[in-house]
Design an enzyme around this catalytic site. Structure first.
Site, PDB file in Angstrom:
ATOM      1  N   GLY A 124       1.079  -1.047   0.104  1.00 17.09           N
ATOM      2  CA  GLY A 124       0.018   0.038   0.001  1.00 17.09           C
ATOM      3  C   GLY A 124       0.812   1.142   0.044  1.00 17.09           C
ATOM      4  O   GLY A 124       0.656   2.289  -0.912  1.00 17.09           O
ATOM      5  N   HIS A 125       2.071   1.202   0.976  1.00 15.97           N
ATOM      6  CA  HIS A 125       2.579   2.390   0.955  1.00 15.97           C
ATOM      7  C   HIS A 125       3.551   2.627  -0.442  1.00 15.97           C
ATOM      8  O   HIS A 125       3.658   3.674  -1.241  1.00 15.97           O
ATOM      9  CB  HIS A 125       3.853   2.347   1.824  1.00 15.97           C
ATOM     10  CG  HIS A 125       3.398   2.482   3.371  1.00 15.97           C
ATOM     11  ND1 HIS A 125       3.432   1.130   4.009  1.00 15.97           N
ATOM     12  CD2 HIS A 125       2.987   3.412   3.901  1.00 15.97           C
ATOM     13  CE1 HIS A 125       3.019   1.508   5.330  1.00 15.97           C
ATOM     14  NE2 HIS A 125       2.663   2.743   5.549  1.00 15.97           N
TER      15      HIS A 125
ATOM     16  N   ASP B 261      -7.512   5.107   5.066  1.00 14.40           N
ATOM     17  CA  ASP B 261      -8.003   5.975   6.351  1.00 14.40           C
ATOM     18  C   ASP B 261      -8.595   7.130   5.794  1.00 14.40           C
ATOM     19  O   ASP B 261      -8.144   8.423   5.424  1.00 14.40           O
ATOM     20  CB  ASP B 261      -6.251   6.381   6.605  1.00 14.40           C
ATOM     21  CG  ASP B 261      -5.516   5.251   7.269  1.00 14.40           C
ATOM     22  OD1 ASP B 261      -5.691   5.010   8.302  1.00 14.40           O
ATOM     23  OD2 ASP B 261      -4.630   5.002   6.721  1.00 14.40           O
TER      24      ASP B 261
ATOM     25  N   SER C  54      -2.225  -3.166   5.896  1.00 14.60           N
ATOM     26  CA  SER C  54      -1.891  -2.151   7.102  1.00 14.60           C
ATOM     27  C   SER C  54      -0.673  -2.875   7.651  1.00 14.60           C
ATOM     28  O   SER C  54      -0.503  -3.760   8.100  1.00 14.60           O
ATOM     29  CB  SER C  54      -3.256  -2.235   7.890  1.00 14.60           C
ATOM     30  OG  SER C  54      -2.805  -1.662   9.065  1.00 14.60           O
TER      31      SER C  54
HETATM   32  O1  PAF Z   1      -1.387   7.365   7.852  1.00 19.11           O
HETATM   33  C1  PAF Z   1      -0.357   7.509   8.283  1.00 19.11           C
HETATM   34  O2  PAF Z   1       0.610   6.727   8.126  1.00 19.11           O
HETATM   35  C2  PAF Z   1      -0.115   8.674   9.514  1.00 19.11           C
HETATM   36  O3  PAF Z   1      -1.338   9.088   9.986  1.00 19.11           O
HETATM   37  C3  PAF Z   1       0.261  10.118   8.807  1.00 19.11           C
HETATM   38  C4  PAF Z   1      -0.397  10.542   7.655  1.00 19.11           C
HETATM   39  C5  PAF Z   1       1.853   9.722   8.062  1.00 19.11           C
HETATM   40  C6  PAF Z   1       0.438  10.991   9.812  1.00 19.11           C
HETATM   41  O4  PAF Z   1       1.297  10.707  10.858  1.00 19.11           O
END
Ligand code: PAF
Length: 281
Positions: A36-37, A149, A184
């Protein structure tokens, strides 16, 4: 790829790139990268000349008793993955550098009032504050956030709009495992048995979509049927919330006659898993 720890060094670096006419894409993260990242990084990279990634486990968005200390971390692996994705810089600040001096908070209380904001008081104040700081440091043209999110995305969009931040906030579709579980970093908390059961969370959301297509538009009725589904298919899960909300304001809706987000949070063992789906009327 450079690893930068000093906030002002990041700001100088990004300001120089902007002056040179380069377009900056930004992906803020808390690390422990999964597909996902990487998809967020690919999306930001595709729209920019320089990809900036931050990795900061932000203490101010964790409540007392939450998993700040246990949150999974692997900087070496994350650095390698960000470099492979074409990041020009990985920003890894210390908490003391991000929160120095008297308190300053950014709060978006209305969008944060329900869902995770109700279950995790203060969480979105921490998120909005750190994301505001990160955006002011990286000064990106576009910043990409995951739709898993979804309330966070709505909070950040409202924050950027209200503060007139000159940045495009882009959402990216949820990336799922083959069996439907939303990816996640917290999925590592699941035992094998819990991991096998967890895809029921997404299956429940798809069921609601089917019931809607079959003509049921009342959110209370749909929520009741979803809770019955989870009681049967995910008996070990504890539902934190299962709510139908407006996609921008995140306030509850009673009937589906325009696009609505169905958002759920389920506790399964040590993990608290969230997922959502956009329902079109
Ligand atoms: O989604 C996340 O990983 C965190 O909430 C974020 C947006 C990096 C803020 O710390």
């Amino acid at each position: 790829m450079e690893i930068v720890r000093d906030p002002l060094e990041l700001q100088r670096m990004c300001a120089t790139w902007r002056r040179e006419g380069l377009r900056l894409g930004f992906v803020p993260t808390m690390g422990y990268f999964h597909a996902g990242h990487l998809a967020l990084m690919d999306a930001a990279r595709a729209q920019s000349d320089r990809l900036v990634v931050s990795l900061f486990v932000n203490p101010s968005q964790f409540g007392p008793g939450e998993d700040l200390a246990a949150y999974p971390r692997d900087l070496e692996r994350d650095s390698r993955l960000a470099a492979e994705r074409g990041a020009a810089v990985l920003f890894v600040p210390d908490p003391e550098a991000m929160y120095r001096g008297p308190d300053v908070w950014v709060d978006v209380p209305q969008v944060a009032a329900h869902l995770c904001g109700a279950s995790r008081p203060g969480h979105f104040r921490g998120v909005a504050t750190v994301v505001a700081k990160l955006l002011l440091l990286a000064q990106p043209h576009v910043a990409v956030f995951g739709e898993k999110d979804r309330q966070q995305l709505a909070v950040i969009r409202a924050m950027a709009r209200q503060l007139f931040l000159p940045v495009e906030i882009a959402g990216h579709p949820i990336v799922r495992e083959a069996d439907g579980l939303a990816m996640s970093s917290r999925n590592v908390y699941l035992t094998p048995g819990e991991r096998a059961a967890a895809p029921a969370i997404h299956r429940g959301l798809l069921r609601v979509r089917d019931w809607l297509l079959a003509g049921e538009r009342h959110c209370a009725a749909l929520a009741g049927r979803l809770r019955e589904f989870y009681a049967a298919e995910l008996p070990e899960g504890r539902i934190d919330y299962a709510e139908f909300v407006h996609p921008e304001t995140m306030t509850p809706v009673a009937e589906i006659d325009a696009p609505v987000v169905l958002a759920v949070a389920v506790r399964l063992g040590k993990a608290r898993l969230i997922d959502n789906v956009l329902l079109e009327s």
